[in-house]
Scaffold this motif. Structure first.
Motif, PDB file in Angstrom:
ATOM      1  N   THR A   9       0.843  -1.206   0.000  1.00  0.00           N
ATOM      2  CA  THR A   9       0.000   0.000   0.000  1.00  0.00           C
ATOM      3  C   THR A   9       0.878   1.256   0.000  1.00  0.00           C
ATOM      4  N   PRO A  10       0.649   2.169  -0.948  1.00  0.00           N
ATOM      5  CA  PRO A  10       1.436   3.408  -0.914  1.00  0.00           C
ATOM      6  C   PRO A  10       0.988   4.301   0.246  1.00  0.00           C
ATOM      7  N   VAL A  11       1.938   4.788   1.002  1.00  0.00           N
ATOM      8  CA  VAL A  11       1.650   5.691   2.121  1.00  0.00           C
ATOM      9  C   VAL A  11       2.665   6.827   2.048  1.00  0.00           C
ATOM     10  N   ALA A  12       2.630   7.710   3.043  1.00  0.00           N
ATOM     11  CA  ALA A  12       3.667   8.749   3.133  1.00  0.00           C
ATOM     12  C   ALA A  12       3.917   9.016   4.600  1.00  0.00           C
ATOM     13  N   ILE A  13       5.059   9.569   4.885  1.00  0.00           N
ATOM     14  CA  ILE A  13       5.252  10.024   6.260  1.00  0.00           C
ATOM     15  C   ILE A  13       5.515  11.525   6.230  1.00  0.00           C
ATOM     16  N   ASP A  14       5.098  12.191   7.277  1.00  0.00           N
ATOM     17  CA  ASP A  14       5.346  13.619   7.380  1.00  0.00           C
ATOM     18  C   ASP A  14       6.717  13.791   8.024  1.00  0.00           C
ATOM     19  N   LEU A  15       7.723  14.046   7.182  1.00  0.00           N
ATOM     20  CA  LEU A  15       9.091  14.161   7.681  1.00  0.00           C
ATOM     21  C   LEU A  15       9.467  15.633   7.750  1.00  0.00           C
ATOM     22  N   TRP A  16       9.494  16.172   8.941  1.00  0.00           N
ATOM     23  CA  TRP A  16       9.806  17.586   9.173  1.00  0.00           C
ATOM     24  C   TRP A  16       8.950  18.491   8.287  1.00  0.00           C
ATOM     25  N   GLY A  17       7.690  18.122   8.129  1.00  0.00           N
ATOM     26  CA  GLY A  17       6.782  18.986   7.376  1.00  0.00           C
ATOM     27  C   GLY A  17       6.656  18.626   5.907  1.00  0.00           C
ATOM     28  N   GLU A  18       7.482  17.716   5.411  1.00  0.00           N
ATOM     29  CA  GLU A  18       7.395  17.302   4.011  1.00  0.00           C
ATOM     30  C   GLU A  18       6.790  15.908   3.939  1.00  0.00           C
ATOM     31  N   ALA A  19       5.909  15.705   2.972  1.00  0.00           N
ATOM     32  CA  ALA A  19       5.367  14.344   2.790  1.00  0.00           C
ATOM     33  C   ALA A  19       6.383  13.529   1.989  1.00  0.00           C
ATOM     34  N   VAL A  20       6.852  12.438   2.575  1.00  0.00           N
ATOM     35  CA  VAL A  20       7.862  11.593   1.935  1.00  0.00           C
ATOM     36  C   VAL A  20       7.211  10.246   1.642  1.00  0.00           C
ATOM     37  N   SER A  21       7.325   9.793   0.405  1.00  0.00           N
ATOM     38  CA  SER A  21       6.569   8.592   0.037  1.00  0.00           C
ATOM     39  C   SER A  21       7.206   7.321   0.612  1.00  0.00           C
TER      40      SER A  21
END
Ligand SMILES: Cc1cc2nc3c(=O)[nH]c(=O)nc-3n(C[C@H](O)[C@H](O)[C@H](O)COP(=O)(O)OP(=O)(O)OC[C@H]3O[C@@H](n4cnc5c(N)ncnc54)[C@H](O)[C@@H]3O)c2cc1C
Length: 807
Positions: free
Chosen positions: A780-792
């Motif tokens: 499943t494609p997700v993202a994480i909020d890394l220091w304010g940026e969405a990283v896939s």
């Protein structure tokens, strides 16, 4: 009011913590509650607090607690008719560094996922919200409109009135001077005016809680430090709805009061208050002004709000407040004495948190167990050794100083160390070990090559990563040695030892002698109180191995479930047995060089243990691996640990043996999908949610605590589900705690992250919550909020193999 001779629940201390606990007990229907205060209500620390009330906390349950407090403060006056001074003026937190702004972005994403309204703002917008600010050197900030301020004394009186209205008795000018006990339970209190019988005692004695706890042998590790703010005369532009403002890079905060400013802070080098014991007559009192101590804050404040250069300062207030060894407060039932509860050590956040903490205490007392995962604040996170006053004085100075300081990922506290050391401490130090501390134990985080410079703190890819990757590679490709002597090791012996463990553990414990089993201890809700391995040493002797931080907690949980008539005896043997883990494909070959015993897979099967010769020593070898792959854990008598280590190091050189530390261990276990208690496992997670259903024996004849809840949950859609998340971009470095996004919406947060050489990227474990849990499947494609940026990233719902979970 005269002193009654008995009450079901006695609360000691009439500050905000005691009054909130009384209020909530009465709200939950408890009528027979007596609150005793040695002076007048609020006379301890509460009366002189600044009254800032914020709601951002580092995790979901703590945030819920703070948010509840704010809701309560907003409506309390309407209920009791007594003003609280509550004003929802919002708060502005500013950032003077790029890194602080990155941390804010992470906090904002998390806070939003916890339901707090928060906005990341520019420096200009911060200036608009707080016109007194100097903004030219700011990077931006956060705006939290729901935050506010209250008048601490009024708020407390209002809580007290609400409690009284529902029948709570409050008696002032009564000092509690002793605790009466029988068979390890509270039976009453001795006061300056006579004895009062009771079933439950709640120690809400603020900075007196440690010395008051000692009266009953209860360890409440806190220590006072001097704590300052100034109060100014009226300043143009300052009005009652001016937001609260925090400039943590300057270590300062501001609040409006009577048209002027209250400005205080958390100076990096704090000043412990070495008053021991603190007199009971320290009521409505302050300590002397100390402008030298306050100067760094004052200089920063003049820089940040130039109006202070000319403002008239009415007073420099110096009041002592209690701080704890880790900067978190202390809640829960004391492990030393049944029905003795504690709510204290609020680390200068007692006004903001007592509303919610009082409710949690009431639920805990009435419900008999913590209502949710409160491990961060649970009194059982402390060991008895933490009562040392010199160590506490050093630590309280440090934790106060860190309150606003930039906290780097994996930053270690530095005071009161080294304290608990394995026999190998000097050996490992000589080989470049860089230590961290857990529950007082020094543990190698990683080994730094002699020629390399020290790793600098930062938010990006860490300097130590290459060294840790080398340790990970040795583990996967040759062999690595981990000193895991800090594990908690508990010995349960006796005719009923098996019956006790069968009742407490969710797996089958009636195993063959010398075998080991991985299992969970669950609460009635089916959540993890602990996860552990058990080695059956003999028919009636079991060695229980759990995480380093959990000694007191697990001792308490097991001990409280041994029936009065049962023949079972529990001993903490953590400091008697070292654990050296040899992990990697060459582990068996290495052992063959130092031991004549047959450790082939046919002879020693996985999950089996055996006493063997090793060099000149006798040790217990267990075929077991937490990091995944082949390996052995060696249980070594403490006095032979050095000998065994040197024998292994000597024999292992040509096999590529490498010393390795906890950063490598953690990354490897994440890569292998192993869960850790305190990260993926806790009282709010069930084995089904954690993907550990394989370690359950639901049909064992003895049953076990939590089984009924699990049977009910079986087959139902999961409330949350643990997944492995692999970041798509190898340039992105995450640390844990980041918000997890699905279709752009927050659906959870990362519980643990490590670098995986196999994936050439960060790999994380995370719970996906709510409906999204049903949609998270392999790939499943997700993202994480890394220091304010969405990283896939990509989520996998089961990354084999699975297994043990200890840290
Ligand atoms: C300068 C300063 C600024 C602060 N600013 C803020 C802020 O802005 N926001 C915030 O959230 N927090 C703030 N705090 C922290 C806050 O004041 C405390 O965390 C909070 O008041 C603690 O409340 P308490 O009920 O635990 O302790 P206390 O208010 O000290 O209450 C404990 C009570 O127990 C009584 N007691 C002790 N022993 C006995 C005994 N044996 N028998 C009977 N009674 C006993 C004492 O007399 C005392 O009244 C600040 C603190 C200071 C010093």
């Amino acid at each position: 009011m005269s002193l009654p001779t008995q009450a079901r629940i006695v609360i000691v201390g009439g500050g905000i913590a005691g009054c909130s606990t009384a209020y909530h007990l009465s709200l939950m229907g408890e009528r027979d509650v007596l609150l005793l205060e040695q002076g007048k209500l609020t006379c301890g620390t509460t009366w002189h607090a600044a009254g800032l009330v914020g709601q951002m906390r580092p995790n979901r349950n703590m945030t819920q607690m703070s948010r509840y407090g704010i809701e309560l403060y907003a409506k309390l006056e309407a209920e009791t008719g007594l003003a609280t001074g509550w004003k929802q003026c919002g708060s502005v937190n500013v950032a003077a560094t790029k890194e602080r702004m990155q941390v804010y972005a992470k906090q904002a994403a998390l806070a939003r996922s916890f339901g707090v309204e928060v906005e990341v703002i520019s420096a200009q917008r911060a200036g608009e919200l707080y016109p007194l600010l100097r903004t030219d050197d700011l990077h931006g900030g956060l705006w939290i409109p729901g935050d506010g301020k209250a008048n601490p004394a009024d708020l407390t009186m209002s809580l007290a009135k609400g409690a009284r209205n529902r029948g709570v008795k409050i008696v002032e000018d009564v000092e509690v001077i002793g605790v009466l006990t029988e068979r390890g339970r509270v039976t009453g209190v001795r006061t300056s005016q006579g004895d009062v019988a009771c079933e439950v005692l709640v120690n809400c004695a603020g900075q007196w809680a440690r010395q008051f706890g000692r009266l009953a042998g209860v360890n409440v590790p806190l220590y006072s430090a001097e704590h300052f703010y100034i109060v100014t005369d009226r300043i143009t532009g300052v009005h009652p709805m001016l937001p609260v403002m925090r400039d943590p890079d300057g270590f300062i905060y501001y609040k409006e009061e009577v048209g002027g400013l209250v400005m205080g802070g958390f100076e990096p080098k704090a000043k412990p208050w070495a008053m021991d014991p603190i007199p009971s007559t320290f009521q409505f009192q302050l300590l002397g002004e100390d402008w030298d101590q306050f100067e760094p804050l004052m200089l920063n404040a003049i820089h940040r709000t130039p109006c202070l250069e000319t403002a008239k300062v009415k007073m420099l207030l110096n009041g002592p407040e209690s701080f704890t060894p880790d900067g978190n407060f202390v809640l829960g039932e004391a492990p030393e004495l049944r029905n003795y509860f504690v709510a204290a050590g609020f680390n200068s956040a007692g006004i903001a948190n007592s509303g919610g903490a009082g409710r949690l205490m009431a639920e805990w007392i009435i419900g008999g167990e913590a209502p949710s995962d409160l491990w961060d604040v649970d009194i059982r996170r402390f060991g008895p050794f933490m009562a040392n006053r010199q160590a506490l004085a050093q630590r309280s100075g440090e934790t106060l100083g860190l309150h606003y300081a930039m906290r780097w990922p994996r930053q270690e506290l530095v005071t009161a160390r080294p304290l608990r050391t394995s026999p190998l401490y000097d050996q490992l130090a000589a080989r470049g070990a860089v230590f961290g501390a857990k529950n007082g134990w020094e543990r190698a985080n990683y080994f730094k090559p002699a020629a390399a410079a020290e790793a600098k703190p930062g938010l990006g890819r860490p300097d130590w990563l290459e060294w840790v990757i080398a340790e990970q590679r040795a583990t996967r490709e040759t062999v690595a040695l981990y000193d895991q002597s800090s594990f908690s090791k508990l010995l349960l012996q006796g005719r009923d030892a098996l019956a006790v463990l069968q009742r407490l553990c969710a797996n089958e414990i009636d195993i063959a002698v010398d075998k080991m089993v991985y299992t969970a201890m669950l609460n009635e809700r089916g959540g993890f109180e602990s996860d552990l391995t058990v080695i059956r040493l003999g028919v009636e002797r079991f060695l229980i191995i759990t995480g380093s931080a959990q000694t007191t907690r697990d001792m308490d949980w097991i001990a409280r479930h041994i029936g009065a008539a049962e023949h079972a005896f529990l001993t903490d043997v953590s400091a008697m047995v070292s654990v050296l883990s040899l992990m990697g494909p060459n582990a068996r070959e290495l052992l063959a060089r130092v031991s004549p015993d047959d450790l082939s897979p046919a002879s020693l099967k996985f999950s089996h243990t055996r006493e063997i010769d090793l060099g000149l020593a006798r040790v217990r070898a267990a075929r077991m691996s937490y990091v995944g792959g082949p390996g052995f854990e060696l249980y070594v008598p403490v006095e032979m640990t050095r000998h065994v280590y040197l024998a292994l190091m000597d024999a292992g050189e040509s096999l590529g043996l490498k010393n390795a530390g906890y950063y490598a261990l953690d990354a490897l276990r994440i890569e292998a999908g192993r869960r850790a208690w305190g990260a993926e496992l806790g009282p709010d997670e069930t084995p089904f949610e954690a993907g550990l259903g394989f370690a359950l024996k639901l049909d064992k004849p003895s049953g076990f605590i939590g089984r009924a809840a699990l049977l009910q949950a079986q087959g139902q859609p999961l409330r949350k589900k643990l997944v492995t998340v692999v970041l798509d971009n190898s340039a992105a470095y995450a640390w844990g705690g980041e918000a997890l996004l699905m279709d752009g919406r927050p659906v959870g947060e990362l519980s643990s992250v490590g670098w995986s050489p196999k994936a050439n990227a960060c790999v994380a474990l995370a719970y996906v919550r709510g409906d999204a849990a049903q949609r998270a499947h392999a790939g499943t494609p997700v993202a994480i909020d890394l220091w304010g940026e969405a990283v896939s990233a990509t989520a996998w719902d089961a990354w084999p193999p699975r297994g043990l979970t200890r840290s």
